[in-house]
Every structure is written in C-alpha cells, then in structure tokens.
Design a protein around this motif. Structure first.
Motif, mmCIF file in Angstrom:
data_model
loop_
_atom_site.group_PDB
_atom_site.id
_atom_site.type_symbol
_atom_site.label_atom_id
_atom_site.label_comp_id
_atom_site.label_asym_id
_atom_site.label_seq_id
_atom_site.Cartn_x
_atom_site.Cartn_y
_atom_site.Cartn_z
ATOM 1 N N TYR A 137 29.172 50.205 53.807
ATOM 2 C CA TYR A 137 28.498 50.007 55.194
ATOM 3 C C TYR A 137 27.953 51.755 55.611
ATOM 4 O O TYR A 137 26.833 51.788 56.013
ATOM 5 N N VAL A 138 28.613 52.545 55.367
ATOM 6 C CA VAL A 138 28.115 53.948 55.535
ATOM 7 C C VAL A 138 27.201 54.393 54.649
ATOM 8 O O VAL A 138 26.134 55.018 54.740
ATOM 9 N N GLY A 139 27.640 54.483 53.259
ATOM 10 C CA GLY A 139 26.907 54.956 52.186
ATOM 11 C C GLY A 139 25.542 54.322 52.145
ATOM 12 O O GLY A 139 24.692 55.313 52.031
ATOM 13 N N ILE A 195 24.947 55.459 44.437
ATOM 14 C CA ILE A 195 25.683 55.113 43.327
ATOM 15 C C ILE A 195 27.056 54.491 43.635
ATOM 16 O O ILE A 195 27.558 54.654 44.853
ATOM 17 N N ASP A 196 27.294 53.433 42.987
ATOM 18 C CA ASP A 196 28.717 52.636 43.270
ATOM 19 C C ASP A 196 29.081 52.387 41.977
ATOM 20 O O ASP A 196 28.333 52.002 40.903
ATOM 21 N N ARG A 197 30.527 52.365 42.116
ATOM 22 C CA ARG A 197 31.279 52.085 40.684
ATOM 23 C C ARG A 197 31.364 50.566 40.473
ATOM 24 O O ARG A 197 31.894 50.304 39.304
ATOM 25 N N SER A 201 28.650 45.197 40.095
ATOM 26 C CA SER A 201 28.115 44.005 40.890
ATOM 27 C C SER A 201 27.275 44.244 42.105
ATOM 28 O O SER A 201 26.236 43.692 42.298
ATOM 29 N N LYS A 202 27.747 45.384 42.660
ATOM 30 C CA LYS A 202 27.065 45.823 44.071
ATOM 31 C C LYS A 202 25.656 46.239 43.607
ATOM 32 O O LYS A 202 24.744 46.206 44.188
ATOM 33 N N ILE A 203 25.619 47.229 42.637
ATOM 34 C CA ILE A 203 24.570 47.766 42.030
ATOM 35 C C ILE A 203 23.343 46.921 41.715
ATOM 36 O O ILE A 203 22.343 46.940 42.073
ATOM 37 N N GLY A 236 35.611 54.807 50.359
ATOM 38 C CA GLY A 236 36.508 54.350 51.327
ATOM 39 C C GLY A 236 37.667 55.249 51.423
ATOM 40 O O GLY A 236 38.035 56.016 50.543
ATOM 41 N N THR A 237 38.204 55.373 52.599
ATOM 42 C CA THR A 237 39.551 56.051 52.727
ATOM 43 C C THR A 237 40.565 55.234 53.535
ATOM 44 O O THR A 237 40.942 55.427 54.646
ATOM 45 N N PRO A 238 40.981 54.054 52.749
ATOM 46 C CA PRO A 238 41.842 53.156 53.404
ATOM 47 C C PRO A 238 43.247 53.677 53.729
ATOM 48 O O PRO A 238 43.601 54.630 53.165
ATOM 49 N N ARG A 280 27.887 52.539 64.027
ATOM 50 C CA ARG A 280 28.702 51.461 64.683
ATOM 51 C C ARG A 280 28.074 50.357 63.798
ATOM 52 O O ARG A 280 27.034 49.933 63.737
ATOM 53 N N GLU A 281 29.168 49.687 62.994
ATOM 54 C CA GLU A 281 28.583 48.367 62.259
ATOM 55 C C GLU A 281 27.954 47.298 63.265
ATOM 56 O O GLU A 281 28.603 47.356 64.492
ATOM 57 N N GLY A 282 27.038 46.885 62.760
ATOM 58 C CA GLY A 282 26.290 45.800 63.468
ATOM 59 C C GLY A 282 25.246 46.783 64.457
ATOM 60 O O GLY A 282 24.232 45.916 64.740
ATOM 61 N N PRO A 320 41.926 50.954 63.589
ATOM 62 C CA PRO A 320 43.193 50.848 62.905
ATOM 63 C C PRO A 320 43.765 52.088 62.102
ATOM 64 O O PRO A 320 44.723 52.665 62.331
ATOM 65 N N LYS A 321 42.950 52.122 61.017
ATOM 66 C CA LYS A 321 43.238 53.113 59.905
ATOM 67 C C LYS A 321 43.092 54.758 60.571
ATOM 68 O O LYS A 321 43.969 55.483 60.091
ATOM 69 N N ASP A 322 42.209 54.920 61.532
ATOM 70 C CA ASP A 322 42.068 56.395 61.745
ATOM 71 C C ASP A 322 43.287 56.718 62.828
ATOM 72 O O ASP A 322 43.514 57.974 62.802
ATOM 73 N N CYS A 345 35.429 41.997 58.039
ATOM 74 C CA CYS A 345 36.570 41.207 58.722
ATOM 75 C C CYS A 345 37.870 42.239 58.419
ATOM 76 O O CYS A 345 39.021 41.861 58.799
ATOM 77 N N ARG A 346 37.610 43.537 58.051
ATOM 78 C CA ARG A 346 38.737 44.395 57.761
ATOM 79 C C ARG A 346 39.524 44.485 59.011
ATOM 80 O O ARG A 346 38.865 45.010 59.962
ATOM 81 N N GLU A 347 40.784 44.296 59.137
ATOM 82 C CA GLU A 347 41.716 44.753 60.283
ATOM 83 C C GLU A 347 41.046 43.991 61.576
ATOM 84 O O GLU A 347 41.439 44.412 62.565
#
Ligand code: NAD
Length: 433
Positions: free
Chosen positions: A10-12, A29-31, A34-36, A85-87, A154-156, A264-266, A328-330
C-alpha cells in the motif's frame, strides 16, 4: 530524480506512483514475483481507489517500471525508498525488522555514487542507525546517507493523501541528504509544510501520531458506552467536543474498535519501546487492552441478540478494517468473527472489496455471499462492521423481506435509526440508547 522503491504494498506502490506522477523516474521492486508480474500487466496486487488508473498512466508514459531484482534500479538511483512491512513480532510484539534488514543488506552491494536511502516503513527509533551500520559493513566504500521519511497516508484515501499531505516529515541528520529530499518534494514546496527534524525524531513522530489516534478512537468508544447507558447521543457529543479546535473532529466516530495494519501493531511496538527504555506509558497499554476488550464486547452483543433462537444465522456486512480498502489485516470484523466461530455460529458474510483477502483468513468457516442481499437471506441478525457507502444506501424493504428475524446491529452507525425502526426492525447502533 531516479528513484528505486523497495516493496510494492500500500505504501510503496502509492509512493512510487505518486512520485512518477509528479515527474520522477521510478522503479518499484518487490521480492514477490507474482506481484511484479501483475503490475507489469497493469493490475494492482490490492485495491486502492484511483491507484490503478494512475499507475497505468505512468507505466504507459515510461515514468514507472517494475522489477523483482533490485540490482539495476538501485545502481541507477539517486534515492532508494524502503517501504517493506514491519509486522509485529509473533512473541514480543515489537516491530519485526527482518524485512527492513534484508532489504538494507541486499541493496548495499548495488549502491553507486552518492545515494540517499530513505525509510518509509514505520520503524522503531534507532532503525536508521542500524541500516547505516548494515550498509557500511557490507559495502564500506558506499557514499550514502540514511533518512527517515515516515508515511501518514490512509488506506482508502492513499492517492488523495499523497497529493495533499498535512505535512512532510524529513528525518535527516545531514544537510546534504535533506536537500535531496527537498528536491524530491519540490512539487509540494509552496503547498505543504516540510518539517526537517533529526532522524530519531522522525522515527518517533510516526509512532507517537498513531498511538495518539488510536487513543482518540478508544476514548470515543468508551464515551459511546457511557452515552448508551445515559440516554445521550454520541453524535451530538462528538460534534460538540470536535468543534473545539484543540480536540478536532477527526477520529471521533465510535465503532467496533480500531484495526488495520497500523494502529494495532504500532501501539504494541510503542508500548514495547517504552518498556525497553523503562518508561511508564500506561495510557497506551490501557488503549491496547481496551481495544481488545471492545471487540469481545461486540461479539457478545451479537451472540446476545440471537440468544434463544434455534440454529441462528448471523449475516455480516463488512470485512475490511474500514471502507475504501480490501485490507483485512487486524480488521475488527475478522477478530469478532473468530469469537463468534468459537461459539459455533452459523455466519454468512459479504464485503464489496475484501472477499478475496478475507477468504485467506477465514477459509471455509463462514459462507461468502454473492451480494449484500443474499447474505441476509434467512438471517436472524444483520451486523454491519465496515462503513461502505452501499450499506448506507440499503434497500430496507429488500432486507426485511429476506431476513427471518428483523434485527440489525449497526456497529458503524451507517443506517438512519428512525428509518430502520419504521421498517419494523429491532435496531441497535453504537453510542445511542
Ligand atoms: P505491505 O505488506 O502491503 O507491503 C510490503 C511489501 O514489501 C510486500 O509486497 C513485500 O513482498 C515487500 N517486501 C518485503 N521485503 C522485501 C524485500 N527485501 N525486497 C523487496 N520487497 C520486499 O505493507 P504496507 O501496508 O505497504 O506497509 C509498509 C510499511 O509502511 C509498514 O512499516 C507500515 O507500518 C508502514 N505504513 C503503512 C501504512 C498503511 O496504511 N498500510 C501507512 C503508513 C505507514
């Protein structure tokens, strides 16, 4: 400016597309290959309003490209943006730095000429120092600076927020690096405040802001409980306090608890950092516990509404953690559903955008409806958990005709209470008697 963005989440991706749109040349870039591949074919790996169109436009005009290998893009870049990500760590709940460390280690070998490495991921204080050490260790000759560029989208509303930021925070310990970022954001120079702070301050600002917003949501949820017990309308109270500019009217909508990939994670990561530094931050701990309890309370309200009904069927509208995203995360909806499932509930769900993501989390434990009206077929209660516009425009007659028991629990206050009651439903919103 030539930019490599690592991580197409979402951010990148939003950052990469936005920077391309304002004239920079970007490689994302993404590892995950499939996304690329999807991105190369003009498809997004997630839903975000207006992003696909803007991404397609910039792909066509050659300002944005996609790669699963960072060598070439990093070698050519003036600026590298890390947006992985920094989950939360599964045990300690601190921010898990494994993706950040992997990205920094991998890019180190490919740096050429003076390069600024900027972190857009939300990272604990001192991460910039760690990235610097990792790169120096791997490539002692590299000429680079590490800056912190916390992201507040903000997502959305991510595309909107890219072009209309409240402020841009630049955590740079050298003027040379700050000037590169000033140049990056020259498009915003006369529109937005660019605040130059030390790197560690920038890292802290992001957590401090999210913890504060989570606290505000939790506070209004507690106020809503109070209003329900005292025959007071939370709308009126929120309006009254929100008009005070010291408080502000944002984040004063009560609901089923905060969720998503950030709050939640922050809050957990901030609480962990406080503990590590022997600082008492009781407020954040109270908010975290209170928010968890909130979701349990919501599940209990649902179960109570079908008590005494044989084989009750629960219909749920909304799975994403908020409207405008498929994330749908958290999501409170997912946690609430998990609690209902523990009680062996028979559940049918619908969300306009998040069905695919939710299927990964819920598997076949619930049934997935084709649309909002098939979801309520034969249901004994309808629960609204995400504030999608289409739920606000519900055809109540159609819903009434489909349900077995006409009860609505509107945990987002989407519906007009009086109209719902006139339609013969038993209705319960949030923060109203
Ligand atoms: P995300 O999970 O959607 O995306 C991260 C991407 O990074 C994934 O596609 C993953 O495959 C990729 N990745 C991981 N390691 C990699 C590596 N070594 N090389 C290349 N790609 C790699 O995450 P997100 O929601 O975009 O969040 C990213 C960061 O931004 C997090 O720290 C988050 O806290 C922060 N943030 C998120 C939001 C938000 O609303 N989502 C807002 C502000 C800040």
């Amino acid at each position: 400016m030539k930019i490599a963005v690592i991580g197409t989440g979402y951010v990148g991706l939003t950052t990469g597309v936005g920077l391309a749109e304002i004239g920079h040349k970007v490689v994302c870039i993404d590892r995950e290959e499939s996304k690329i591949n999807k991105l190369k074919n003009g498809q997004l790996p997630f839903f975000e309003q207006n992003l696909e169109e803007l991404c397609g436009k910039n792909s066509k005009n050659g300002r944005i490209a996609f790669d699963s290998d960072m060598k070439e893009a990093v070698g050519n870049a003036d600026l590298i943006i890390i947006a992985v990500g920094t989950p939360p760590h599964p045990i300690t709940k601190e921010a898990d730095m494994k993706y950040i460390h992997a990205a920094a280690t991998e890019l180190a070998d490919f740096l050429q000429g003076y390069t600024v490495v900027a972190t857009k991921s939300t990272v604990p204080v001192g991460t910039g120092d760690d990235i610097e050490t990792l790169i120096k260790k791997k490539n002692p000759k590299a000429d680079f600076d590490v800056v912190s560029l916390p992201e507040f989208l903000r997502e959305g509303f991510a595309v909107h927020d890219f072009f209309h930021p409240d402020r841009i925070i630049v955590g740079a310990n050298s003027e040379r690096a700050f000037n590169v970022i000033k140049n990056l954001y020259s498009y915003f120079a006369d529109k937005t405040k660019i605040l130059h702070v030390q790197r560690r301050s920038a890292e802290t600002i992001k957590y401090a802001a999210n913890a504060f917003l989570a606290m505000k949501i939790h506070y209004v949820n507690e106020l809503a409980d109070f209003c329900e017990k005292t025959d007071v309308d939370i709308f009126e109270v929120a309006q009254g306090i929100g008009a005070d500019t010291r408080i502000g009217d944002k984040f004063l909508q009560p609901g089923p608890g905060y969720g998503g990939s950030c709050f939640p994670k922050d809050t957990l990561a901030m609480a962990y950092m406080a503990r590590q530094n022997n600082v008492e931050m009781g407020l954040i701990n109270t908010v975290i516990q209170g928010n968890n309890k909130r979701k349990k309370d919501m599940a209990e309200r649902i179960l109570l509404s079908v008590k005494g009904i044989e084989n009750p069927k629960i219909a749920v509208w909304g799975l994403a953690f908020k409207a405008g995203t498929d994330d749908c995360r958290e999501s409170p909806a997912i946690d609430i559903l998990a609690q209902l499932l523990e009680n062996k509930a028979n559940i049918c769900v619908y969300d306009p955008k998040a069905m695919e993501k939710a299927k990964i989390l819920l598997g076949n434990k619930v049934s997935f409806a084709e649309n909002m009206y098939t979801a309520v077929q034969g249901a004994d209660v309808l629960v609204i958990l995400t504030e999608w516009q289409e739920f606000k425009e519900t055809d109540l007659e159609k819903v009434a005709g489909a349900m077995r028991t006409k009860t609505i629990l509107d945990f987002r206050n989407c519906l007009d209470k009086e109209k719902v009651k006139a339609g013969g439903f038993a209705y319960r919103g949030i923060g109203r008697k």
